[in-house]
Scaffold this motif. Structure first.
Motif, PDB file in Angstrom:
ATOM      1  N   SER A  96       3.534   1.534  -9.264  1.00 56.74           N
ATOM      2  CA  SER A  96       4.888   1.128  -9.645  1.00 56.74           C
ATOM      3  C   SER A  96       4.829   0.099 -10.770  1.00 56.74           C
ATOM      4  O   SER A  96       4.057  -0.868 -10.700  1.00 56.74           O
ATOM      5  CB  SER A  96       5.613   0.529  -8.420  1.00 56.74           C
ATOM      6  N   GLY A  97       5.620   0.329 -11.798  1.00 54.35           N
ATOM      7  CA  GLY A  97       5.656  -0.589 -12.930  1.00 54.35           C
ATOM      8  C   GLY A  97       4.547  -0.350 -13.928  1.00 54.35           C
ATOM      9  O   GLY A  97       4.304  -1.204 -14.798  1.00 54.35           O
ATOM     10  N   MET A  98       3.876   0.780 -13.838  1.00 58.92           N
ATOM     11  CA  MET A  98       2.786   1.102 -14.756  1.00 58.92           C
ATOM     12  C   MET A  98       3.316   1.171 -16.182  1.00 58.92           C
ATOM     13  O   MET A  98       4.352   1.791 -16.452  1.00 58.92           O
ATOM     14  CB  MET A  98       2.154   2.436 -14.349  1.00 58.92           C
TER      15      MET A  98
ATOM     16  N   THR B  55      -6.802   3.485   4.618  1.00 64.25           N
ATOM     17  CA  THR B  55      -6.012   3.642   3.388  1.00 64.25           C
ATOM     18  C   THR B  55      -5.985   2.350   2.575  1.00 64.25           C
ATOM     19  O   THR B  55      -5.092   2.157   1.755  1.00 64.25           O
ATOM     20  CB  THR B  55      -4.568   4.075   3.722  1.00 64.25           C
ATOM     21  N   SER B  56      -6.953   1.477   2.834  1.00 64.93           N
ATOM     22  CA  SER B  56      -7.026   0.195   2.119  1.00 64.93           C
ATOM     23  C   SER B  56      -8.125   0.233   1.077  1.00 64.93           C
ATOM     24  O   SER B  56      -9.166   0.892   1.280  1.00 64.93           O
ATOM     25  CB  SER B  56      -7.290  -0.947   3.104  1.00 64.93           C
ATOM     26  N   VAL B  57      -7.916  -0.495  -0.021  1.00 63.90           N
ATOM     27  CA  VAL B  57      -8.940  -0.591  -1.063  1.00 63.90           C
ATOM     28  C   VAL B  57      -9.014  -2.022  -1.566  1.00 63.90           C
ATOM     29  O   VAL B  57      -8.061  -2.795  -1.445  1.00 63.90           O
ATOM     30  CB  VAL B  57      -8.650   0.360  -2.256  1.00 63.90           C
ATOM     31  N   ILE B  58     -10.170  -2.346  -2.105  1.00 66.06           N
ATOM     32  CA  ILE B  58     -10.375  -3.612  -2.817  1.00 66.06           C
ATOM     33  C   ILE B  58     -10.655  -3.255  -4.265  1.00 66.06           C
ATOM     34  O   ILE B  58     -11.424  -2.313  -4.546  1.00 66.06           O
ATOM     35  CB  ILE B  58     -11.549  -4.407  -2.202  1.00 66.06           C
ATOM     36  N   ILE B  59     -10.047  -3.971  -5.184  1.00 70.23           N
ATOM     37  CA  ILE B  59     -10.203  -3.654  -6.608  1.00 70.23           C
ATOM     38  C   ILE B  59     -10.721  -4.872  -7.365  1.00 70.23           C
ATOM     39  O   ILE B  59     -10.680  -5.991  -6.861  1.00 70.23           O
ATOM     40  CB  ILE B  59      -8.885  -3.155  -7.229  1.00 70.23           C
ATOM     41  N   THR B  60     -11.186  -4.628  -8.588  1.00 69.19           N
ATOM     42  CA  THR B  60     -11.674  -5.726  -9.429  1.00 69.19           C
ATOM     43  C   THR B  60     -10.503  -6.431 -10.116  1.00 69.19           C
ATOM     44  O   THR B  60      -9.408  -5.899 -10.237  1.00 69.19           O
ATOM     45  CB  THR B  60     -12.671  -5.209 -10.468  1.00 69.19           C
TER      46      THR B  60
ATOM     47  N   LEU C   1      -3.708  -5.327 -14.314  1.00 70.33           N
ATOM     48  CA  LEU C   1      -2.931  -4.213 -14.848  1.00 70.33           C
ATOM     49  C   LEU C   1      -1.783  -3.845 -13.906  1.00 70.33           C
ATOM     50  O   LEU C   1      -0.717  -3.413 -14.340  1.00 70.33           O
ATOM     51  CB  LEU C   1      -3.836  -3.001 -15.066  1.00 70.33           C
ATOM     52  N   ILE C   2      -2.030  -4.045 -12.595  1.00 70.58           N
ATOM     53  CA  ILE C   2      -1.006  -3.687 -11.603  1.00 70.58           C
ATOM     54  C   ILE C   2       0.057  -4.772 -11.500  1.00 70.58           C
ATOM     55  O   ILE C   2       1.259  -4.499 -11.456  1.00 70.58           O
ATOM     56  CB  ILE C   2      -1.677  -3.455 -10.229  1.00 70.58           C
ATOM     57  N   ASP C   3      -0.390  -6.036 -11.448  1.00 66.29           N
ATOM     58  CA  ASP C   3       0.558  -7.160 -11.334  1.00 66.29           C
ATOM     59  C   ASP C   3      -0.112  -8.407 -11.885  1.00 66.29           C
ATOM     60  O   ASP C   3      -1.240  -8.728 -11.487  1.00 66.29           O
ATOM     61  CB  ASP C   3       0.959  -7.370  -9.872  1.00 66.29           C
ATOM     62  N   THR C   4       0.571  -9.105 -12.759  1.00 69.95           N
ATOM     63  CA  THR C   4      -0.039 -10.274 -13.391  1.00 69.95           C
ATOM     64  C   THR C   4      -0.222 -11.433 -12.420  1.00 69.95           C
ATOM     65  O   THR C   4      -1.007 -12.338 -12.666  1.00 69.95           O
ATOM     66  CB  THR C   4       0.826 -10.745 -14.574  1.00 69.95           C
ATOM     67  N   GLU C   5       0.522 -11.423 -11.299  1.00 67.58           N
ATOM     68  CA  GLU C   5       0.399 -12.512 -10.326  1.00 67.58           C
ATOM     69  C   GLU C   5      -0.549 -12.139  -9.189  1.00 67.58           C
ATOM     70  O   GLU C   5      -1.573 -12.767  -8.978  1.00 67.58           O
ATOM     71  CB  GLU C   5       1.782 -12.884  -9.784  1.00 67.58           C
ATOM     72  N   SER C   6      -0.214 -11.130  -8.442  1.00 68.09           N
ATOM     73  CA  SER C   6      -1.075 -10.697  -7.335  1.00 68.09           C
ATOM     74  C   SER C   6      -0.866  -9.213  -7.072  1.00 68.09           C
ATOM     75  O   SER C   6       0.269  -8.743  -6.923  1.00 68.09           O
ATOM     76  CB  SER C   6      -0.785 -11.488  -6.066  1.00 68.09           C
ATOM     77  N   ALA C   7      -1.976  -8.500  -7.005  1.00 67.60           N
ATOM     78  CA  ALA C   7      -1.908  -7.062  -6.741  1.00 67.60           C
ATOM     79  C   ALA C   7      -2.033  -6.758  -5.255  1.00 67.60           C
ATOM     80  O   ALA C   7      -1.882  -5.605  -4.836  1.00 67.60           O
ATOM     81  CB  ALA C   7      -3.014  -6.342  -7.511  1.00 67.60           C
ATOM     82  N   VAL C   8      -2.353  -7.775  -4.451  1.00 64.31           N
ATOM     83  CA  VAL C   8      -2.523  -7.560  -3.014  1.00 64.31           C
ATOM     84  C   VAL C   8      -1.205  -7.081  -2.399  1.00 64.31           C
ATOM     85  O   VAL C   8      -0.133  -7.663  -2.626  1.00 64.31           O
ATOM     86  CB  VAL C   8      -3.002  -8.850  -2.316  1.00 64.31           C
ATOM     87  N   GLY C   9      -1.310  -5.997  -1.629  1.00 62.82           N
ATOM     88  CA  GLY C   9      -0.122  -5.406  -1.016  1.00 62.82           C
ATOM     89  C   GLY C   9       0.514  -4.318  -1.846  1.00 62.82           C
ATOM     90  O   GLY C   9       1.386  -3.585  -1.363  1.00 62.82           O
ATOM     91  N   LYS C  10       0.088  -4.181  -3.099  1.00 68.88           N
ATOM     92  CA  LYS C  10       0.642  -3.146  -3.972  1.00 68.88           C
ATOM     93  C   LYS C  10       0.002  -1.787  -3.645  1.00 68.88           C
ATOM     94  O   LYS C  10      -1.143  -1.698  -3.209  1.00 68.88           O
ATOM     95  CB  LYS C  10       0.378  -3.491  -5.440  1.00 68.88           C
ATOM     96  N   ASP C  11       0.786  -0.740  -3.884  1.00 71.10           N
ATOM     97  CA  ASP C  11       0.324   0.621  -3.603  1.00 71.10           C
ATOM     98  C   ASP C  11      -0.150   1.318  -4.872  1.00 71.10           C
ATOM     99  O   ASP C  11       0.447   1.153  -5.945  1.00 71.10           O
ATOM    100  CB  ASP C  11       1.447   1.442  -2.973  1.00 71.10           C
TER     101      ASP C  11
ATOM    102  N   ASP D 170      -1.201  11.043  -2.543  1.00 72.70           N
ATOM    103  CA  ASP D 170      -1.947  10.142  -1.667  1.00 72.70           C
ATOM    104  C   ASP D 170      -1.707   8.695  -2.058  1.00 72.70           C
ATOM    105  O   ASP D 170      -1.808   8.324  -3.234  1.00 72.70           O
ATOM    106  CB  ASP D 170      -3.451  10.442  -1.747  1.00 72.70           C
ATOM    107  N   LYS D 171      -1.398   7.862  -1.051  1.00 66.97           N
ATOM    108  CA  LYS D 171      -1.111   6.454  -1.294  1.00 66.97           C
ATOM    109  C   LYS D 171      -2.168   5.580  -0.633  1.00 66.97           C
ATOM    110  O   LYS D 171      -2.556   5.800   0.507  1.00 66.97           O
ATOM    111  CB  LYS D 171       0.271   6.085  -0.746  1.00 66.97           C
ATOM    112  N   ILE D 172      -2.653   4.586  -1.392  1.00 68.10           N
ATOM    113  CA  ILE D 172      -3.575   3.602  -0.847  1.00 68.10           C
ATOM    114  C   ILE D 172      -3.043   2.214  -1.185  1.00 68.10           C
ATOM    115  O   ILE D 172      -2.273   2.047  -2.134  1.00 68.10           O
ATOM    116  CB  ILE D 172      -5.005   3.781  -1.410  1.00 68.10           C
ATOM    117  N   THR D 173      -3.469   1.216  -0.413  1.00 76.57           N
ATOM    118  CA  THR D 173      -2.922  -0.126  -0.567  1.00 76.57           C
ATOM    119  C   THR D 173      -4.025  -1.114  -0.899  1.00 76.57           C
ATOM    120  O   THR D 173      -5.098  -1.107  -0.269  1.00 76.57           O
ATOM    121  CB  THR D 173      -2.215  -0.574   0.733  1.00 76.57           C
ATOM    122  N   VAL D 174      -3.751  -1.978  -1.858  1.00 75.83           N
ATOM    123  CA  VAL D 174      -4.704  -3.012  -2.253  1.00 75.83           C
ATOM    124  C   VAL D 174      -4.658  -4.137  -1.231  1.00 75.83           C
ATOM    125  O   VAL D 174      -3.586  -4.721  -0.989  1.00 75.83           O
ATOM    126  CB  VAL D 174      -4.383  -3.560  -3.661  1.00 75.83           C
TER     127      VAL D 174
END
Length: 785
Positions: free
Chosen positions: A505-507, A548-553, A559-569, A575-579
């Motif tokens: 979302s917001g890409m 369905t959880s992932v950890i990202i760099t 790129l997903i969110d300038t503040e915090s990507a935790v909780g973002k899908d 297929d949906k996964i959650t950071v």
């Protein structure tokens, strides 16, 4: 007549033993250095020369476009090889290729051996020579295996028939030996200990039949009559007929370029090791020329001693052409002796040189081309080094020299000084280059990696290592020497499995394709590797709770969110996964570039590597012994094998480290050869000014005054060489550094250090002769007056 020339040449050598020795030794050092480099160059340019079809064999990489940038990858879709052979005219052979390491067991013998799964066309493409078995049927069955001669000897004994014998792979699969082939030499790109049918590897791997999955290497062979450029055009368009989109295409990379031209940027070939081959070829000639300059300097410096000889011979009827021929004959004799000495030096130094470059070069005395090359170097050195002294000495007028009138040597002195400047300028350039190369390698090796490679051990996952991981971990921690243990699907330093298609979302641009590297880990891996979790949490030990959880760099998170990507899908199609967590970026793949975003998935069952962190204060030897004992207990079917991550990391800089080591050696040799000439000139100057020195000492001059008197002219020449060398070295190394995205900035101290070092070495060389002259009793030099 020639006999007389050689008699005179040898008589001259014996008469001037000291200077002859310096000339011979200097040339021998130059020829030795050049010979070692040319042996290395010969090995590099002859890579893959053993294959008779080398001009028709091609490897197929793929270019893929991500975010508007073309990038080159080594793998292709599994069906590509067979489809190309069937559908593209001119392709007569094609094979899939997959490297693997397997445990071989035969009786009580257990060996880890690297080999490849291939199609039967591989045997024709690379023209394998069978010692045992039939090439036409060797890979017909999926349980067939071909061994190299070395591997067969290790398993069954030298000279024994291996065909029909059975071996076990990974304590799981039974294979029958159907052929034994001649070992490839070391200088081939494709090497292996065994070959098995690709169909055996492809069993139960449906992704190998998918056009959208790049997971195998592909090699093809063309008919000699076809135009490779035409076939390549067809190959480039081929994948587009099998897949949707125009963002991926395969292309042909010739075997002739596999070793020397294997770098690609922006989807285009931009060179490779050929840069080093060219660089060191130039260095070899530079050092040869430096050695020849020594000869010129010493020969012209001794001109006064030979002036009477020239005058007498001219009076007796010798023409200038005859004298020129005589002096060149002398230089050829010296060059010939130097070549013989260099052969001995190469013989003595080659084992150490092989250790430095990690090769197994041989002198190849029986190779006519080597003798032809030595003959050519000898003629070059003899003629090049002897021409100027020959023309200069033969120009003396007999009336002038026989009357004892000193010939006008202003021109020769000027040229001699120019040659000294040239020598030291070249040497200083090599010294500066050595410093820059060393600092560049250290700069990248000390780069922030995003993990701690020190005391980190990795093992290939085999047998029951994943099944028994909990017990293995507990017992390793109980030793008190292990900090943690984790699992990963890919080597931390490698690119691993990657793909695209992620959206969120917001890409910014929903149509853009971002390449993501996927890592399947267990919750212990991040702490074991020393990766920092900067946001969110780690995976839970219960895999089902994080399915369905992932950890990202960190770069991915921004790129997903300038503040915090935790909780973002993040979505891959439906297929949906959650950071749930974010780790700092870490470096892998290209050590000089910026790594792609990484997505960690909690799936330890996919692990291919086990990582073990040894405590900082633990005894590494005892820790490894403890690990071996634990692995033997819980995975007894497989011998304990390990690698330190920092050793694997250093291997990433193998080429740069080789350049650094060779630069150090050749810079040292260049300055040594230059100092030989300087030593001889200083000795000659001291001899020529012996009476002046005697008078000055009688008048009260100190040793320091005399040393300054004799040294200052030479030091001025070295300073001039520094002034010339600095801009040339700056330009050359700036060009070299441009090839690296992550690089150092050259600093003034690098040039200052090289200059000060050159002055110090020159001063030390000249001072030896100056001090010797200064402490000589003045009575000896003045008693003839």
């Amino acid at each position: 007549m020639f006999k007389n020339y050689f008699k005179i040449a040898f008589r001259s050598l014996l008469k001037n033993k000291g200077y002859s020795f310096l000339n011979i030794f200097g040339l021998a050092m130059g020829i030795t250095c050049a010979s070692l480099i040319f042996l290395w160059v010969e090995d590099e340019v002859n890579y893959d020369a053993v294959f008779p079809n080398k001009e028709q064999v091609y490897y197929l990489p793929t270019n893929q476009q991500y975010n508007g940038e073309w990038r080159t990858f080594t793998s292709t879709p599994g069906p590509l090889a067979e489809a190309l052979k069937k559908e593209v005219p001119g392709i007569i052979n094609a094979t899939r290729y997959r490297d693997e390491e397997r445990l071989f067991k035969q009786g009580d013998k257990s060996l880890y051996k690297k080999g490849s799964y291939v199609d039967s066309d591989f045997l024709d493409i690379f023209s394998l020579e069978f010692i045992q078995g039939d090439a036409n049927t060797a890979l017909e069955d999926t349980d067939a295996i071909i061994l190299t001669q070395k591997t067969a000897s290790q398993l069954f004994g030298a000279g024994n028939n291996a065909v029909g014998r059975t071996i076990e792979l990974d304590n799981k699969y039974s294979y029958t030996v159907t052929g034994v082939v001649v070992d490839f030499p070391k200088n081939v790109t494709v090497n292996f200990d065994w070959l098995a049918s690709f169909d055996a590897y492809a069993k139960d791997k449906d992704y190998l039949n998918a056009w959208g999955n790049n997971s195998v290497d592909t090699y093809i062979q063309l008919d000699q009559k076809v135009d490779a450029a035409v076939v390549n055009t067809t190959v480039k368009k081929f994948l587009q007929t099998k897949t949707e989109g125009n963002d991926t295409y395969a292309f042909m990379h010739s075997m002739l370029d596999w070793r020397l031209r294997d770098n690609f940027e922006g989807g285009k070939q931009v060179g490779g090791r050929i840069m080093y081959v060219n660089l060191f070829s130039v260095i070899a000639w530079i050092i040869l020329i430096i050695a020849c300059i020594n000869f010129m300097n010493l020969s012209t410096a001794r001109s006064a001693k030979r002036a009477n000889e020239v005058g007498v011979r001219k009076v007796l009827g010798a023409g200038r052409k005859r004298l020129i021929f005589q002096f060149i004959t002398e230089s050829l004799v010296i060059a010939s002796i130097a070549t013989l000495v260099s052969i001995l030096l190469v013989f003595l130094l080659l084992p150490q040189f092989n250790t430095v470059i990690e090769k197994e070069l041989i002198m190849g005395i029986s190779n006519p081309l080597h003798w032809l090359a030595l003959f050519g170097i000898t003629i070059f050195c003899g003629v090049f080094a002897g021409c100027y002294p020959a023309f200069y000495l033969s120009s003396f007028l007999p009336v002038t020299v026989l009357k004892g009138i000193s010939s006008n040597q202003k021109g020769s002195v000027f040229i001699r000084k120019g040659l000294v400047v040239t020598q030291f300028a070249a040497s200083i350039i090599l010294i500066i280059s050595t410093i820059v190369v060393y600092k560049q390698v250290q700069h990248v090796k000390n780069r922030q990696l995003g993990y701690n490679k020190t005391n980190l051990v990795t093992m290939n996952v085999r047998g029951d290592m994943v099944k028994n991981f909990t017990a293995i971990k507990q017992e390793m921690l109980a030793t008190g020497m292990i900090e943690n243990t984790g699992l990963n699907s890919y080597n931390t330093l490698s690119i691993g499995n990657n793909g695209s298609g992620a959206t969120w979302s917001g890409m910014a641009d929903a149509n853009s394709e971002m390449l993501i590297s996927f890592r399947y880990i267990n919750p212990d891996f991040l702490s074991t590797a020393g990766m920092d979790l900067v946001d969110g949490r780690n995976f839970k030990q219960n895999q089902e709770l994080d399915s369905t959880s992932v950890i990202i760099t960190e770069s991915f998170a921004k790129l997903i969110d300038t503040e915090s990507a935790v909780g973002k899908d993040i979505y891959f199609g439906e297929d949906k996964i959650t950071v749930v967590g974010v780790v700092k970026d870490f470096l892998y793949g290209d050590m000089y570039g910026k790594s792609d975003p990484v997505m960690f998935i909690n799936a330890p069952s996919e692990a291919q590597y086990m990582y073990v962190r040894i405590k900082q204060n633990a005894d590494v030897k005892n820790a490894l012994a403890g690990m071996a004992s634990i692995m033997q207990k819980h995975n007894s079917a497989f011998p304990f094998e390990y690698e330190f991550v920092d050793d694997a990391f250093n291997q990433k800089f193998k080429s740069e480290m080789l350049v650094g080591r060779l630069s150090q050696i050749f810079a040292l040799l260049a300055i040594l050869i230059s100092c030989l000439g300087l030593f001889g000139l200083a000795a000659y100057t001291s001899e020529q000014r012996s009476k002046e020195i005697g008078v000055r000492k009688v008048l009260g001059a100190s040793v320091v005054n005399i040393v300054n008197l004799l040294s200052k002219d030479f030091i001025r020449l070295v300073v001039l060489a520094i002034v010339i060398a600095i801009p040339v070295a700056w330009w050359a190394m700036s060009s070299w550094l441009e090839d690296y995205a992550y690089r150092i900035n050259m600093q003034w101290w690098m040039f200052a250090l090289a200059g000060i070092g050159a002055v110090a070495i020159a001063l030390l060389t000249v001072s030896f002769q100056a001090i010797k002259a200064a402490i000589t009793n003045p009575v000896k030099s003045l008693r003839t007056e």
